[in-house]
Design a protein around this motif. Structure first.
Motif, short mmCIF file in Angstrom:
data_model
loop_
_atom_site.label_atom_id
_atom_site.label_comp_id
_atom_site.label_asym_id
_atom_site.label_seq_id
_atom_site.Cartn_x
_atom_site.Cartn_y
_atom_site.Cartn_z
N ASP A 287 -7.79 -3.22 3.52
CA ASP A 287 -7.96 -2.64 2.20
C ASP A 287 -7.14 -1.39 1.92
N PHE A 288 -6.77 -0.62 2.93
CA PHE A 288 -5.89 0.50 2.65
C PHE A 288 -5.09 0.89 3.88
N THR A 289 -4.03 1.65 3.61
CA THR A 289 -3.08 2.09 4.63
C THR A 289 -2.88 3.59 4.49
N ILE A 290 -2.78 4.28 5.62
CA ILE A 290 -2.51 5.72 5.65
C ILE A 290 -1.26 5.95 6.48
N GLY B 142 9.21 10.34 -7.10
CA GLY B 142 10.51 9.86 -6.67
C GLY B 142 11.13 10.62 -5.52
N GLU B 143 10.33 11.41 -4.82
CA GLU B 143 10.87 12.22 -3.73
C GLU B 143 11.29 11.37 -2.54
N ARG B 144 10.59 10.30 -2.29
CA ARG B 144 10.90 9.41 -1.17
C ARG B 144 10.85 7.97 -1.66
N GLY B 145 11.59 7.12 -1.00
CA GLY B 145 11.56 5.70 -1.30
C GLY B 145 10.95 4.93 -0.14
N LEU B 146 10.58 3.71 -0.40
CA LEU B 146 9.96 2.88 0.62
C LEU B 146 10.85 2.73 1.84
N GLN B 147 12.14 2.52 1.64
CA GLN B 147 13.05 2.32 2.77
C GLN B 147 13.08 3.54 3.69
N GLU B 148 13.06 4.75 3.10
CA GLU B 148 13.06 5.97 3.92
C GLU B 148 11.79 6.09 4.74
N VAL B 149 10.66 5.76 4.13
CA VAL B 149 9.39 5.82 4.87
C VAL B 149 9.39 4.79 5.99
N LEU B 150 9.90 3.60 5.71
CA LEU B 150 9.95 2.56 6.75
C LEU B 150 10.84 2.98 7.91
N GLU B 151 11.95 3.64 7.63
CA GLU B 151 12.81 4.15 8.71
C GLU B 151 12.06 5.17 9.56
N ASP B 152 11.30 6.06 8.91
CA ASP B 152 10.51 7.05 9.64
C ASP B 152 9.44 6.38 10.50
N LEU B 153 8.84 5.31 9.99
CA LEU B 153 7.83 4.58 10.78
C LEU B 153 8.50 3.89 11.97
N GLU C 2 -0.21 15.74 9.35
CA GLU C 2 -0.29 15.63 7.90
C GLU C 2 -0.52 14.17 7.51
N ILE C 3 -1.51 13.95 6.69
CA ILE C 3 -1.70 12.65 6.06
C ILE C 3 -0.83 12.71 4.81
N VAL C 4 0.27 11.99 4.82
CA VAL C 4 1.26 12.14 3.76
C VAL C 4 1.19 11.05 2.69
N TYR C 5 0.71 9.86 3.03
CA TYR C 5 0.59 8.79 2.05
C TYR C 5 -0.66 7.99 2.34
N SER C 6 -1.31 7.56 1.27
CA SER C 6 -2.42 6.61 1.41
C SER C 6 -2.39 5.70 0.19
N GLY C 7 -2.53 4.42 0.43
CA GLY C 7 -2.50 3.45 -0.66
C GLY C 7 -3.39 2.28 -0.35
N GLY C 8 -3.83 1.62 -1.39
CA GLY C 8 -4.76 0.51 -1.27
C GLY C 8 -6.03 0.85 -2.01
N SER C 9 -7.13 0.29 -1.56
CA SER C 9 -8.41 0.57 -2.22
C SER C 9 -9.49 0.75 -1.16
N GLY C 10 -10.53 1.45 -1.52
CA GLY C 10 -11.67 1.59 -0.62
C GLY C 10 -11.66 2.82 0.26
N MET C 11 -10.59 3.59 0.26
CA MET C 11 -10.53 4.75 1.15
C MET C 11 -11.67 5.72 0.87
N HIS D 79 0.82 -1.21 0.00
CA HIS D 79 0.00 0.00 0.00
C HIS D 79 0.86 1.26 0.00
N ILE D 80 1.90 1.28 0.82
CA ILE D 80 2.78 2.45 0.87
C ILE D 80 3.51 2.62 -0.46
#
Length: 133
Positions: free
Chosen positions: A58-61, A30-41, A75-84, A20-21
């Motif tokens: 169904d989705f992640t925020i 291309g501003e951020r990559g998955l690894q950077e977001v995971l480190e922030d989490l 800030e809601i910065v990312y949302s992915g999946g379906s049904g939001m 989802h992310i």
């Protein structure tokens, strides 16, 4: 139902959350990559919220709290999946969490449709971002 995934059990984050992310990041130029977001989490500077509908994830925020001199913002910065789009009333959970953490404002970053979708929940379009490579 939407719930926050605690950073203390980050290593048990379900694989669908990563998908989802990644979907959300594909629209980020291309501003951020998955690894950077995971480190922030992992370090707690961003928070992950997981939504289910009828026992289906169904989705992640992803949110973050930003402190400006004049106010503290969630800030809601990312949302992915379906049904939001069908579950926007559940954003109240994130809004309540933001207020409990001292935020006086909430922003949602997203694509053009987002301002129309959130209008009936009191959100208004505040900014337009343009870019060029």
């Amino acid at each position: 139902m939407i719930v926050q995934w605690p950073k203390e059990v980050f290593k048990h984050l379900p694989s669908f959350v990563l998908k989802h992310i990644q979907l959300a990041l594909e629209h980020g130029n291309g501003e951020r990559g998955l690894q950077e977001v995971l480190e922030d989490l992992k370090d707690g500077s961003k928070q992950v919220w997981i939504h289910t509908t009828n026992d289906v994830f169904d989705f992640t925020i992803v949110t973050q709290i930003v402190e400006h001199p004049g106010k503290k913002i969630c800030e809601i910065v990312y949302s992915g999946g379906s049904g939001m789009i069908n579950s926007l009333d559940e954003l109240q959970v994130i809004e309540d969490w933001a207020r409990m953490n001292g935020c006086t404002d909430i922003h949602a970053v997203g694509r053009k449709y987002l301002s129309k979708s959130l209008a009936s929940y009191g959100y208004t379009q505040r900014y337009i971002t343009v870019g060029k490579e």
